[in-house]
Design a protein around this motif. Structure first.
Motif, PDB file in Angstrom:
ATOM      1  N   ILE A   5       0.831  -1.205   0.000  1.00 28.10           N
ATOM      2  CA  ILE A   5       0.000   0.000   0.000  1.00 28.10           C
ATOM      3  C   ILE A   5       0.868   1.259   0.000  1.00 28.10           C
ATOM      4  N   GLN A   6       1.956   1.230   0.755  1.00 27.78           N
ATOM      5  CA  GLN A   6       2.867   2.375   0.778  1.00 27.78           C
ATOM      6  C   GLN A   6       3.498   2.602  -0.594  1.00 27.78           C
ATOM      7  N   GLN A   7       3.849   1.521  -1.271  1.00 29.30           N
ATOM      8  CA  GLN A   7       4.421   1.643  -2.616  1.00 29.30           C
ATOM      9  C   GLN A   7       3.397   2.216  -3.589  1.00 29.30           C
ATOM     10  N   MET A   8       2.149   1.798  -3.448  1.00 27.12           N
ATOM     11  CA  MET A   8       1.093   2.335  -4.302  1.00 27.12           C
ATOM     12  C   MET A   8       0.877   3.819  -4.021  1.00 27.12           C
ATOM     13  N   GLN A   9       0.901   4.194  -2.744  1.00 30.64           N
ATOM     14  CA  GLN A   9       0.736   5.599  -2.380  1.00 30.64           C
ATOM     15  C   GLN A   9       1.839   6.449  -2.999  1.00 30.64           C
ATOM     16  N   HIS A  10       3.053   5.936  -2.946  1.00 30.39           N
ATOM     17  CA  HIS A  10       4.184   6.665  -3.525  1.00 30.39           C
ATOM     18  C   HIS A  10       4.009   6.819  -5.032  1.00 30.39           C
ATOM     19  N   LEU A  11       3.595   5.752  -5.680  1.00 30.64           N
ATOM     20  CA  LEU A  11       3.411   5.787  -7.127  1.00 30.64           C
ATOM     21  C   LEU A  11       2.321   6.772  -7.523  1.00 30.64           C
TER      22      LEU A  11
END
Length: 268
Positions: A222-228
């Motif tokens: 989820i954190q990676q998606m938020q960053h993207l």
């Protein structure tokens, strides 16, 4: 106590099905389950079996195919918001909302399909499970929803083969069991009610359960998606879906010049 009560209800449901078969219903689907009850925005079907009971008794494909036949073939309704609502141990409600179809714009059609483009970075990050006929994903807008899509490009639930529909509902229940959470509603939009061309089912999860089970388990993803998502100054969902040549996260690139994203510039 709750377990005993559920067992009693389940036995009554089983006896009801047996009675239907004795009176000439050879597929186990009570004709009363196929009667639509009107409300302001559409109509509903009431099933005394829970979603899980329909699947365990191998009745899910038959039941949903029957109510789709009533809606699409008998009533000629093709633009609708289909919503499954759990009634806990009292069964299942399936709503068809269609009376404001003229107010809906439908999906924006383009060259790209985020559900089919498995090279898309957002698709890869959101994917939590892939089965023989379905993908299970986190919602790309990071809402408390799980998304189930058929692997084959399908626009309507009724376009599925019998086997695909059996697997679609079965794999939905399997992922809910694996993630350890209940569902509040499941939504499948058709026709003008869609935002995406590819059929999607949104499984809405209660916020507390989402935080306790899903969010905690997939925290890094989820954190990676938020960053993207933050890397793109425009709407990333629109960018992914509308047109392939504007799909900044896909490895399938057109020859047209692309604007750099945070991901592209990370190594610089």
């Amino acid at each position: 106590m709750a377990t005993k009560q559920n067992d009693v209800i389940d036995k009554f449901s089983y006896l009801s099905i047996e009675t239907q078969q004795e009176t000439g219903t050879n597929n186990g689907i009570n004709p009363l389950w196929l009667i639509p009850y009107s409300f302001k925005c559409g109509y509903s079907f009431q099933c005394p079996l829970t979603f899980k009971q329909l699947i365990d008794r191998q009745m899910s494909q038959k039941y949903f195919q029957e109510i789709l036949t009533v809606t699409e073939q008998t009533n000629k309704i093709y633009d609708f918001h289909m919503r499954l609502r759990s009634q806990d141990q009292y069964g299942l409600m399936v709503d068809f909302i269609y009376k404001n179809a003229d107010d809906q714009s439908g999906p924006v059609k383009g060259d790209a399909c985020i559900s089919c483009d498995t090279n898309n970075q957002l698709s890869q990050l959101s994917l939590i499970k892939q089965n023989l006929t379905t993908y299970i994903r986190l919602d790309t807008q990071l809402r408390n929803k799980l998304i189930v899509t058929p692997r084959r490009h399908i626009e309507r639930l009724s376009n599925m083969t019998k086997e695909e529909m059996i697997q679609f509902w079965h794999e939905t229940q399997v992922v809910l069991d694996e993630e350890g959470c209940d569902w509040q509603s499941m939504v499948l939009n058709h026709g003008k009610y869609r935002k995406h061309v590819h059929l999607q089912m949104k499984i809405n999860i209660e916020q507390h359960q989402w935080n306790q089970y899903i969010k905690k388990k997939y925290e890094e993803k989820i954190q990676q998606m938020q960053h993207l998502l933050k890397c793109n100054e425009h709407n990333p969902i629109q960018t992914c879906v509308v047109h392939q040549k504007f799909n900044q996260w896909s490895k399938i690139r057109s020859n047209q010049p692309m604007r750099k994203t945070c991901t592209d510039m990370k190594g610089k």
